[in-house]
Design a protein around this motif. Structure first.
Motif, PDB file in Angstrom:
ATOM      1  N   TRP A 142       0.830  -1.208   0.000  1.00 32.68           N
ATOM      2  CA  TRP A 142       0.000   0.000   0.000  1.00 32.68           C
ATOM      3  C   TRP A 142       0.862   1.254   0.000  1.00 32.68           C
ATOM      4  N   LEU A 143       2.000   1.204   0.742  1.00 34.33           N
ATOM      5  CA  LEU A 143       2.895   2.358   0.783  1.00 34.33           C
ATOM      6  C   LEU A 143       3.561   2.569  -0.576  1.00 34.33           C
ATOM      7  N   MET A 144       3.892   1.487  -1.259  1.00 27.19           N
ATOM      8  CA  MET A 144       4.512   1.603  -2.575  1.00 27.19           C
ATOM      9  C   MET A 144       3.534   2.224  -3.587  1.00 27.19           C
ATOM     10  N   CYS A 145       2.255   1.857  -3.503  1.00 31.37           N
ATOM     11  CA  CYS A 145       1.251   2.451  -4.404  1.00 31.37           C
ATOM     12  C   CYS A 145       1.069   3.936  -4.101  1.00 31.37           C
ATOM     13  N   ALA A 146       0.985   4.272  -2.805  1.00 31.38           N
ATOM     14  CA  ALA A 146       0.853   5.682  -2.420  1.00 31.38           C
ATOM     15  C   ALA A 146       2.076   6.473  -2.871  1.00 31.38           C
ATOM     16  N   ALA A 147       3.242   5.855  -2.774  1.00 34.58           N
ATOM     17  CA  ALA A 147       4.483   6.521  -3.177  1.00 34.58           C
ATOM     18  C   ALA A 147       4.494   6.808  -4.672  1.00 34.58           C
ATOM     19  N   ARG A 148       3.994   5.873  -5.475  1.00 41.25           N
ATOM     20  CA  ARG A 148       3.949   6.100  -6.925  1.00 41.25           C
ATOM     21  C   ARG A 148       2.966   7.215  -7.272  1.00 41.25           C
ATOM     22  N   PHE A 149       1.898   7.351  -6.476  1.00 45.39           N
ATOM     23  CA  PHE A 149       0.960   8.455  -6.663  1.00 45.39           C
ATOM     24  C   PHE A 149       1.663   9.779  -6.409  1.00 45.39           C
ATOM     25  N   ILE A 150       2.415   9.859  -5.306  1.00 44.63           N
ATOM     26  CA  ILE A 150       3.173  11.078  -4.981  1.00 44.63           C
ATOM     27  C   ILE A 150       4.221  11.350  -6.057  1.00 44.63           C
ATOM     28  N   PHE A 151       4.896  10.302  -6.480  1.00 47.04           N
ATOM     29  CA  PHE A 151       5.903  10.420  -7.528  1.00 47.04           C
ATOM     30  C   PHE A 151       5.278  10.974  -8.812  1.00 47.04           C
ATOM     31  N   GLY A 152       4.065  10.496  -9.136  1.00 47.77           N
ATOM     32  CA  GLY A 152       3.376  10.964 -10.340  1.00 47.77           C
ATOM     33  C   GLY A 152       2.987  12.425 -10.274  1.00 47.77           C
ATOM     34  N   ILE A 153       2.673  12.910  -9.067  1.00 45.77           N
ATOM     35  CA  ILE A 153       2.326  14.324  -8.899  1.00 45.77           C
ATOM     36  C   ILE A 153       3.471  15.209  -9.383  1.00 45.77           C
ATOM     37  N   GLY A 154       4.688  14.792  -9.075  1.00 41.69           N
ATOM     38  CA  GLY A 154       5.843  15.606  -9.445  1.00 41.69           C
ATOM     39  C   GLY A 154       6.378  15.342 -10.834  1.00 41.69           C
ATOM     40  N   GLY A 155       6.264  14.096 -11.320  1.00 43.86           N
ATOM     41  CA  GLY A 155       6.950  13.707 -12.541  1.00 43.86           C
ATOM     42  C   GLY A 155       6.565  14.499 -13.769  1.00 43.86           C
ATOM     43  N   GLU A 156       5.281  14.522 -14.106  1.00 46.01           N
ATOM     44  CA  GLU A 156       4.835  15.205 -15.321  1.00 46.01           C
ATOM     45  C   GLU A 156       4.984  16.723 -15.201  1.00 46.01           C
ATOM     46  N   SER A 157       4.690  17.268 -14.015  1.00 46.09           N
ATOM     47  CA  SER A 157       4.791  18.720 -13.818  1.00 46.09           C
ATOM     48  C   SER A 157       6.249  19.177 -13.852  1.00 46.09           C
ATOM     49  N   LEU A 158       7.163  18.313 -13.430  1.00 46.49           N
ATOM     50  CA  LEU A 158       8.581  18.651 -13.517  1.00 46.49           C
ATOM     51  C   LEU A 158       9.005  18.789 -14.980  1.00 46.49           C
ATOM     52  N   ALA A 159       8.430  17.959 -15.849  1.00 42.03           N
ATOM     53  CA  ALA A 159       8.720  18.078 -17.281  1.00 42.03           C
ATOM     54  C   ALA A 159       8.212  19.412 -17.822  1.00 42.03           C
ATOM     55  N   VAL A 160       7.070  19.888 -17.304  1.00 45.09           N
ATOM     56  CA  VAL A 160       6.561  21.201 -17.707  1.00 45.09           C
ATOM     57  C   VAL A 160       7.535  22.293 -17.284  1.00 45.09           C
ATOM     58  N   ALA A 161       8.058  22.192 -16.058  1.00 45.43           N
ATOM     59  CA  ALA A 161       9.034  23.172 -15.578  1.00 45.43           C
ATOM     60  C   ALA A 161      10.288  23.162 -16.441  1.00 45.43           C
ATOM     61  N   GLN A 162      10.714  21.984 -16.831  1.00 45.64           N
ATOM     62  CA  GLN A 162      11.894  21.863 -17.690  1.00 45.64           C
ATOM     63  C   GLN A 162      11.661  22.562 -19.024  1.00 45.64           C
ATOM     64  N   ASN A 163      10.479  22.373 -19.610  1.00 43.05           N
ATOM     65  CA  ASN A 163      10.157  23.041 -20.875  1.00 43.05           C
ATOM     66  C   ASN A 163      10.077  24.555 -20.702  1.00 43.05           C
ATOM     67  N   THR A 164       9.561  24.996 -19.560  1.00 40.76           N
ATOM     68  CA  THR A 164       9.478  26.430 -19.293  1.00 40.76           C
ATOM     69  C   THR A 164      10.863  27.050 -19.213  1.00 40.76           C
ATOM     70  N   TYR A 165      11.777  26.375 -18.538  1.00 43.35           N
ATOM     71  CA  TYR A 165      13.165  26.838 -18.493  1.00 43.35           C
ATOM     72  C   TYR A 165      13.751  26.917 -19.899  1.00 43.35           C
ATOM     73  N   ALA A 166      13.481  25.900 -20.703  1.00 44.43           N
ATOM     74  CA  ALA A 166      14.040  25.865 -22.064  1.00 44.43           C
ATOM     75  C   ALA A 166      13.575  27.066 -22.873  1.00 44.43           C
ATOM     76  N   VAL A 167      12.265  27.376 -22.787  1.00 39.97           N
ATOM     77  CA  VAL A 167      11.736  28.512 -23.532  1.00 39.97           C
ATOM     78  C   VAL A 167      12.350  29.812 -23.025  1.00 39.97           C
ATOM     79  N   LYS A 168      12.514  29.929 -21.715  1.00 38.36           N
ATOM     80  CA  LYS A 168      13.042  31.158 -21.134  1.00 38.36           C
ATOM     81  C   LYS A 168      14.482  31.424 -21.562  1.00 38.36           C
ATOM     82  N   TRP A 169      15.293  30.383 -21.612  1.00 38.66           N
ATOM     83  CA  TRP A 169      16.715  30.557 -21.902  1.00 38.66           C
ATOM     84  C   TRP A 169      17.046  30.517 -23.390  1.00 38.66           C
ATOM     85  N   PHE A 170      16.206  29.843 -24.192  1.00 42.72           N
ATOM     86  CA  PHE A 170      16.608  29.592 -25.583  1.00 42.72           C
ATOM     87  C   PHE A 170      15.584  30.037 -26.619  1.00 42.72           C
ATOM     88  N   GLN A 171      14.527  30.715 -26.214  1.00 41.71           N
ATOM     89  CA  GLN A 171      13.529  31.134 -27.190  1.00 41.71           C
ATOM     90  C   GLN A 171      14.146  32.068 -28.230  1.00 41.71           C
TER      91      GLN A 171
END
Length: 462
Positions: A130-159
Motif C-alpha cells: 500500500w505504501l509503494m502504491c501511495a508513493a507512486r501516486f506522490i511520484f506521479g504528482i511531481g513527474g509530469e509537472s517537472l517536465a513542464v518546468a523543464q520546458n518552461t526553463y528551455a523557452v526562457k533561456w533559448f527562445q
C-alpha cells in the motif's frame, strides 16, 4: 511568482559589472558558453524522474518474486503514477506560471519526485504494498509537472535561438534516463543481493533510484540560483503568458483535435504498458537472461533518444505529418505482430519499434498547433495529456490482468487491437482533414505558403 521573476525585462539599462570568476566565459550569462552549461543542468533536471519511472520494469521479475505480486498488482505501480496526471496535466503549467514561478515550481516538483521514490523504496524495504502504491501516486504528482518546468526553463533561456534543438536534447536525455535504468538496476540488485535477500534487497536497490532523484533536485536548486543570477544581471523578468487552462474551450475544438487525442491514447497504450511488462515476456519466450531482457526492453528508449531529434528535423523539412503518423502506427503494429507470432530475435522488432515511436511522437504532437489557435494551445495540450494518462492508467491495470489470466499472446493481440484503432482514427483524420483543405498533410513548403497567406489576410482585416 517571486518578485525577482517579475522584474522588468527592459527596466534599467545599467548592466551589473562582472568581475573575477563571474566575468569568465562560463559564468557570464551574456556568453553562449554559459547558456550551454545551463543546458546540461537543464537536461539532467528530469533525469531522476525518468530513471525511476521504469524502476518496476527493470526489476519486474525480482519485484514480483520478492513482494509475491501477480502481474495485475505489479502494473498498479504504473497505474498509480498516471492517475494524478489525469488532473494535474491541466494545472501543472498554470501553477508554474501563475503561482510558484518556474524556479520554485521545479524545486517543489523535484521534491515530490524525490519523496515519492524514497517512500517507494521504503515500501519495498518493509514489504508494504500500500505504501509503494501511495508513493507512486506522490511520484506521479511531481513527474509530469517537472517536465513542464523543464520546458518552461528551455523557452526562457533559448527562445528565438536553438529552441528546437534544446527540446530534442531534453527528450533524448529523458530516454537516456530510462535506458540507464533498464541496464543498471539488475546489476545493482545482484550486487546488493550479496548482503541482503528478498524484499530487503529490493528496497535497498531502489534507493539507488532515490539517489538519482536527489541529483535532479540539486539540478533544480542550481537552475534556480543561475536563473535568478541571470535575471539580476541582465535586468530581465519572465514574460508571463495570458494562457490559462479553460475547460470551456473544449466546445470550440474541431473534430480533428479529438481524432488526434484518440490516436495519441490508442498508440501510447500499446508502447508504455508493453515496456512495463516486457522483461518477463522476453525471458519466458526467448529464454533470455534478466540482463539481456532488460537490454531488449530498453531498445525503444535507446533508439528514440537518438532518433527523435533526427526525425523531428526530417519532418520539419518534409511536412506530411499525417503520412508519418500513419507510418509510425503501421510499423509499430507490425512489430507487435512479429513479437506475438514469430520467434525472430526480439532485438529486431524492438529496434524498429523505437524508430516508429520516434516518428510518431515527432509528427503527432506538433499537429495540435495546426488545428488549435495559439491562445488555446495550453488547454489543448493539457486535455491531450490528461486523456493519455487516463488511458495509460486503465490499460496498465487491464494489461496486468490479461497476463495473469490469459498470457502474453493475448496481451499482444490486445495491444494490436489498440493500434488498429489508432490506424482507423488516422484514416478518419486524413479524410476529415482532406475535406477541409488537407492542412495536416501538406508538404513543408505548401504549409509555409498557406500560413503566409493567412497572415496576409489577417493583416488586411486588421
Amino acid at each position: 511568482m517571486s518578485e525577482d521573476e517579475k522584474k522588468p525585462l527592459l527596466g534599467s539599462t545599467e548592466e551589473e559589472e562582472l568581475s573575477g570568476c563571474g566575468a569568465t566565459l562560463a559564468c557570464n550569462p551574456r556568453r553562449s558558453l554559459h547558456r550551454y552549461l545551463i543546458l546540461i543542468i537543464m537536461c539532467f533536471l528530469s533525469f531522476g524522474s525518468y530513471f525511476c519511472y521504469d524502476n518496476p520494469a527493470a526489476l519486474q521479475d525480482t519485484m514480483m518474486k520478492d513482494l509475491n505480486l501477480n502481474e495485475g498488482k505489479f502494473m498498479q505501480f504504473y497505474s498509480w503514477y498516471s492517475w494524478p496526471n489525469v488532473i494535474l496535466c491541466f494545472f501543472g503549467g498554470f501553477l508554474i506560471d501563475r503561482v510558484f514561478g518556474v524556479r520554485m515550481g521545479a524545486i517543489i516538483f523535484s521534491c515530490f519526485v524525490t519523496v515519492g521514490q524514497v517512500l517507494f523504496s521504503l515500501g519495498a524495504l518493509f514489504n508494504l504494498f500500500w505504501l509503494m502504491c501511495a508513493a507512486r501516486f506522490i511520484f506521479g504528482i511531481g513527474g509530469e509537472s517537472l517536465a513542464v518546468a523543464q520546458n518552461t526553463y528551455a523557452v526562457k533561456w533559448f527562445q528565438g535561438r536553438e529552441l528546437n534543438m534544446v527540446f530534442g536534447l531534453q527528450l533524448s536525455f529523458s530516454r537516456v534516463g530510462s535506458t540507464v535504468n533498464m541496464n543498471v538496476m539488475q546489476p545493482v540488485y545482484r550486487f546488493v543481493s550479496e548482503s541482503y535477500t528478498g524484499y530487503t534487497c529490493l528496497g535497498v536497490s531502489l534507493f539507488v533510484g532515490a539517489g538519482t532523484c536527489v541529483f535532479s533536485l540539486l539540478c533544480a536548486l542550481s537552475l534556480a540560483f543561475f536563473d535568478n543570477r541571470n535575471d539580476r544581471i541582465l535586468k530581465r523578468r519572465v514574460k508571463t503568458t495570458d494562457e490559462v487552462i479553460r475547460i470551456g474551450d473544449v466546445r470550440y475544438f474541431p473534430a480533428t483535435m479529438w481524432l488526434i487525442c484518440i490516436i495519441c491514447v490508442t498508440y501510447y497504450v500499446s508502447v508504455f504498458p508493453f515496456v512495463g511488462l516486457g522483461l518477463v515476456f522476453f525471458e519466458n519466450k526467448w529464454n533470455l537472461s534478466p540482463t539481456v531482457s532488460n537490454s531488449v526492453n530498453s531498445l525503444v528508449y535507446i533508439i528514440s533518444a537518438v532518433a527523435s531529434p533526427l526525425f523531428g528535423f526530417l519532418i520539419d523539412r518534409s511536412g506530411k505529418n499525417l503520412f508519418w503518423v500513419m507510418l509510425g502506427v503501421i510499423v509499430t503494429l507490425g512489430c507487435h505482430a512479429l513479437l506475438a507470432f514469430s520467434f525472430v530475435t526480439p532485438f529486431a522488432a524492438m529496434s524498429i519499434m523505437g524508430l516508429s515511436y520516434s516518428v510518431l511522437a515527432s509528427a503527432l504532437w506538433p499537429m495540435v498547433s495546426l488545428v488549435i489557435p495559439q491562445h488555446q494551445l495550453g488547454t489543448a495540450y493539457g486535455i491531450m495529456q490528461a486523456i493519455q494518462n487516463l488511458g495509460l492508467a486503465v490499460v496498465s491495470l487491464v494489461a496486468g490482468m490479461i497476463v495473469d489470466n490469459n498470457g502474453y499472446l493475448i496481451l499482444e493481440v490486445f495491444f494490436m487491437a489498440w493500434l488498429s484503432l489508432a490506424l482507423i482514427a488516422s484514416v478518419i483524420l486524413y479524410l476529415v482533414d482532406a475535406s477541409k483543405g488537407g492542412k495536416l498533410n501538406l508538404s513543408a513548403r505548401k504549409r509555409k505558403l498557406m500560413m503566409e497567406k493567412e497572415i496576409e489576410k489577417s493583416e488586411i482585416v486588421n
